[in-house]
Design an enzyme around this catalytic site. Structure first.
Site, PDB file in Angstrom:
ATOM      1  N   HIS A 150       0.845  -1.198   0.000  1.00  0.00           N
ATOM      2  CA  HIS A 150       0.000   0.000   0.000  1.00  0.00           C
ATOM      3  C   HIS A 150       0.880   1.248   0.000  1.00  0.00           C
ATOM      4  O   HIS A 150       1.843   1.330   0.756  1.00  0.00           O
ATOM      5  CB  HIS A 150      -0.909   0.012   1.230  1.00  0.00           C
ATOM      6  CG  HIS A 150      -1.663   1.306   1.394  1.00  0.00           C
ATOM      7  ND1 HIS A 150      -1.546   2.102   2.511  1.00  0.00           N
ATOM      8  CD2 HIS A 150      -2.537   1.946   0.569  1.00  0.00           C
ATOM      9  CE1 HIS A 150      -2.311   3.165   2.379  1.00  0.00           C
ATOM     10  NE2 HIS A 150      -2.926   3.089   1.206  1.00  0.00           N
ATOM     11  N   SER A 151       0.553   2.191  -0.863  1.00  0.00           N
ATOM     12  CA  SER A 151       1.265   3.468  -0.923  1.00  0.00           C
ATOM     13  C   SER A 151       2.764   3.246  -1.131  1.00  0.00           C
ATOM     14  O   SER A 151       3.161   2.566  -2.072  1.00  0.00           O
ATOM     15  CB  SER A 151       0.963   4.274   0.350  1.00  0.00           C
ATOM     16  OG  SER A 151       1.483   5.576   0.263  1.00  0.00           O
TER      17      SER A 151
END
Length: 913
Positions: A150-151
């Site tokens: 994520h990210s």
């Protein structure tokens, strides 16, 4: 523009994921050497209820998946993936199941401080080796780990391949969620930009080594204002068959934009991800398949085009149509059939021979959203039934309320009939529609508003035919700065109940479609904006696909409602794509104002007011033309060769142009926005200082304002050494913040002293007229004094006011330096319990130089500067520095303090020479 970015987007259509048992995070014991080298990081195994109890002895038999959180992310964000995967495994009686691991990065701010990205990457490598050891000697032991990042966690996963001792076969599947792959959102230090450069260059230069790695990048769409979707698209590689980038609004069965956090728990998106995971399993190895083609087929099935069928790697080409069904032949070009509680199955056949000359396509839709085959192509038929057929259901596409198929008759010359299967239903109601049509009759062109229309232009078309499908081509809609509203109004002949219409904005060069479901009749508004500009070698046109009701009329228009709204939409796109560059333009304006104040010091002998000088000096025509000329010349080979021979870095605007994220007016608009921010920043700063000084004056009696002729004293020298030592042993940003607080007291002290000691003097009358900063009240008249004393009083006050104005401007500049260095200070404070010294430190050397400069400047006055031989040079330097800042600082914010420091260094030399 800011309001549009932060608030004006679609509502959150994601459902929350819930657990049925209490979640547990089992900490995995790491080797002592690894734990000692990375004391702040940990590895966990996710579990729930009985499953968690069974895994406490770490006798794992599943498929390992490693979750990497992003900037300030928690390892507990793996919960949604792990919980839904567990429920899915229960549905198949644990024939296959996944073990979800998660890394605790101590919620580090890696999007703002890049010094720890390399350390995180190396720790993930150690975690992969630890995870694979847990499966040693198992019957179906894995040889690789799937990663979900994520990210910034997705970027760390990509960086694994840059490690010298990393074996690429350790990962074969990588899924990233809202990861900024192209460039950092805020390039605040060189470690961050260098990390990006190393990762992206490796993926481009070593593309052949990545053929066995399948990568999927999912962007959040317009709800994600932290990471715009254009940054989440993987760099275009030579091998397009191993990487896929999509926006969540285009993902089948999701069709919703997600914000930066909800993308990890959006139930619809997590379900699509877990379904893909289970379809990726190889039945022989009970691990994720090693076949790259199958991996891409599965991802395309679940994330690009879903045919409303369960995935099959090799579906049967031909099938026989069996069963005691009734055969019905339909010769009409349009057919509608509603089914409700029908106990008899039917086969409806459409002979193609009679339609091939009149029509080019056939379109069918089915409102029953099951996964069974429903449409076939007849290869060999007699007069009554079809003996052998090909399953055309794989050509279908799933939409929110229906599944549709569009067939070009020319592509199927061997087909004699189209066959629709109508299965018996009990208690179910659904509708089948088919029609033959000419492609040209359903394709309409709609010109869109352009950049210089200013919202005054609009286009409108009316769809009068009774067709089921229309394709509205949006002409010349290909740039990111184009943003407008599309309005669709539907009118129906009768008020009977109808299925809802589906509108899809299809962007052919990237998977960023958006889907809207509307009741009929209705008035629908669709926001048309692009995440990715049209590539130069792509001539395809964006389309608005209208899946309509047959007896309704549709009016489609694009307009900007009224004159003032179009600039707002334009500013929306500029803010979305270039908000990170605003600090550069603000500092550039302040630097131009600072140079103007030095010029008035030469011409008038006094420093002018900040706000007035900003209005007079900060003009875009001083910097923008030169930048535009440089960018234009960079398009010629001879100029680039000269530029490179001088070892000059590439102009940021040229890089943004190559990324299709730049257009001529954006720099001018950003400069004007920077001017406005700088102006109100100056007003707020001066007002705050005045209020704080007044408050301080009510509590403490100020000391006498005395002038020290010596700029360098033993006390100040010791202060410089102390702060330099603090910078070297702890954090440079911390030292910058300390010297800022010390400097901040200088104008506060001056405010208090003038207000206290000169509020009763006659010379304050003249002073109050020349100063917008000090306001003193004449309460009583002084006793008569000599003209010499009066002149000395006026001179002292005028010099103090002039120095005060200069200090306020320098503090304005210094405030932005502190703000740009603040992320590394926060990172250092957060990790202080692990290490007192920030290593690496992006601003240590700059901090030491600033300490030496500001310790002298805070004790200087304009009287010392006025007589300097270097003042003319110091007054002219801010202009070229502003140009250089805009040329090289937009994509490298960490360079901004360097330009400001150089300008302040000249000021110090003016005080000495």
């Amino acid at each position: 523009g800011v309001r549009d970015v932060l608030f004006l987007y679609e509502e959150n259509r994601c459902s929350m994921t819930y657990m049925y048992e209490y979640p547990e995070y089992l900490k995995i014991k790491l080797p002592k050497k690894t734990a000692r080298r990375y004391p702040a990081y940990e590895l966990y195994l996710y579990g729930e209820g009985n499953y968690a109890e069974e895994n406490k002895n770490l006798l794992l038999t599943g498929i390992p998946v490693l979750f990497l959180p992003g900037n300030a992310g928690s390892y507990k964000q793996v919960r949604s993936l792990g919980s839904i995967a567990l429920r899915k495994a229960e549905d198949v009686d644990f024939k296959y199941h996944f073990n979800f691991f998660s890394v605790n990065f101590n919620e580090e701010l890696v999007a703002l401080y890049g010094g720890s990205l390399q350390r995180q990457t190396k720790f993930v490598h150690e975690c992969i080796k630890v995870i694979l050891k847990l499966y040693r000697n198992r019957e179906f032991a894995p040889t690789s780990v799937a990663i979900v990042g994520h990210s910034m966690g997705g970027l760390v996963a990509r960086a694994l391949l840059t490690l010298k001792n990393f074996k690429p076969e350790l990962i074969n599947l990588l899924i990233t969620q809202a990861t900024p792959h192209v460039a950092p959102v805020m390039p605040l230090d060189r470690y961050l930009t260098d990390f990006y450069t190393a990762v992206n260059n490796h993926w481009i230069l070593k593309a052949q080594d990545l053929r066995n790695l399948t990568t999927l990048s999912v962007a959040g769409g317009f709800r994600d204002y932290q990471v715009r979707s254009g940054l989440a698209f993987l760099p275009r590689l030579s091998q397009h068959d191993s990487a896929l980038s999509v926006v969540s609004s285009a993902v089948p069965r999701v069709w919703a934009s997600t914000d930066h956090l909800s993308i990890v728990w959006c139930k619809e998106l997590i379900l699509a991800t877990i379904r893909a995971f289970f379809d990726l399993i190889d039945e022989n190895t009970r691990q994720i398949t090693e076949d790259p083609k199958k991996r891409m087929s599965v991802l395309n099935h679940h994330f690009v085009r879903h045919p409303a069928k369960i995935f099959e790697e090799n579906p049967e080409a031909f099938t026989g149509l069996t069963g005691a069904f009734i055969w019905i032949t339909v010769k009409a070009s349009k057919w509608t059939y509603s089914v409700y509680n029908d106990s008899d199955g039917k086969y409806v056949t459409f002979p193609l021979a009679s339609h091939r000359k009149s029509y080019s396509h056939v379109y069918c839709e089915n409102s029953m959203l099951d996964t069974n085959s429903w449409i076939y192509g007849c290869m060999n038929s007699n007069s009554s039934m079809c003996l052998e057929a090909t399953d055309l259901s794989w050509r279908a596409e799933l939409l929110p309320t229906t599944k549709v198929v569009i067939l070009k008759l020319q592509d199927y010359p061997s087909l004699s009939h189209i066959v629709i299967q109508v299965p018996p239903t009990v208690g179910n109601k659904y509708t089948l529609d088919c029609e033959f049509f000419k492609e040209d009759s359903r394709r309409v062109q709609l010109p869109v508003t352009h950049l210089f229309s200013f919202g005054l232009s609009s286009s409108k078309i009316t769809l009068n035919s009774t067709g089921l499908l229309y394709n509205v081509q949006l002409q010349h809609f290909n740039q990111i700065y184009q943003a407008f509203k599309i309005y669709i109004e539907s009118h129906c002949q009768s008020l009977k109940e109808r299925k809802p219409s589906v509108y899809r904005l299809h962007i052919p060069w990237s998977h960023e479609d958006s889907v809207v479901v509307a009741k009929v009749p209705s008035f629908t508004e669709i926001s048309a904006k692009l995440h990715i500009a049209q590539p130069q070698n792509d001539s395809r046109v964006p389309e608005l696909n209208i899946y309509s009701s047959s007896d309704c009329q549709y009016e489609v228009s694009n307009t900007s409602l009224f004159y003032s709204y179009y600039p707002c939409i334009l500013i929306f796109q500029i803010i979305r794509f270039h908000a990170g560059a605003l600090p550069v333009y603000v500092v550039s304006n302040i630097l131009l104002t600072y140079g103007g104040q030095l010029s008035t010091l030469i011409s008038a002998g006094q420093c002018s007011d900040f706000s007035l000088e900003l209005v007079r000096t900060a003009k875009p025509y001083k910097v923008e033309p030169l930048l535009s000329i440089i960018v234009f010349l960079q398009g010629f080979n001879w100029f680039r060769e000269i530029w490179e021979s001088l070892s000059l870095p590439e102009v940021d605007a040229a890089v943004l142009s190559s990324q299709d994220a730049w257009f001529p007016l954006v720099s001018l608009i950003l400069f004007l926005l920077g001017t406005g921010i700088a102006y109100w920043n100056g007003v707020f700063f001066s007002t705050s200082l005045r209020l704080f000084s007044s408050l301080w004056l009510t509590l403490f009696r100020p000391t006498v304002l005395r002038k020290d002729n010596k700029l360098i004293t033993l006390r100040r020298f010791c202060m410089v050494l102390s702060l330099a030592l603090v910078s070297w042993t702890t954090c440079g940003a911390f030292t910058v913040f300390l010297i800022y607080l010390q400097y901040l007291f200088k104008p506060v002290h001056v405010f208090m002293t003038f207000a206290f000691y000169f509020q009763d003097s006659d010379c304050s009358k003249e002073t109050s007229q020349n100063s917008s900063i000090l306001t003193v009240k004449n309460q009583s008249s002084m006793d008569s004094t000599s003209k010499a004393t009066q002149s000395l009083c006026n001179s002292t006050i005028a010099e103090g006011i002039s120095s005060l104005k200069m200090h306020v401007t320098i503090l304005n500049l210094f405030t932005w330096i502190v703000l740009l260095n603040l992320p590394s200070l926060i990172y250092w404070l957060k990790n202080l319990r692990y290490n007192v010294r920030l290593d690496p430190d992006p601003c240590r050397s700059t901090a030491i130089i600033l300490v030496c400069i500001l310790e002298i400047l805070m004790n200087s006055s304009t009287s010392e500067v006025k007589s300097s031989k270097l003042l003319k040079i110091a007054a002219k330097v801010p202009l070229p520095l502003s140009v250089a800042m805009l040329a090289f600082g937009r994509m490298h914010l960490y360079k901004v303090p360097h330009f400001v420091t150089f300008s302040l260094l000249l000021h110090v030399l003016c005080c000495i020479v």
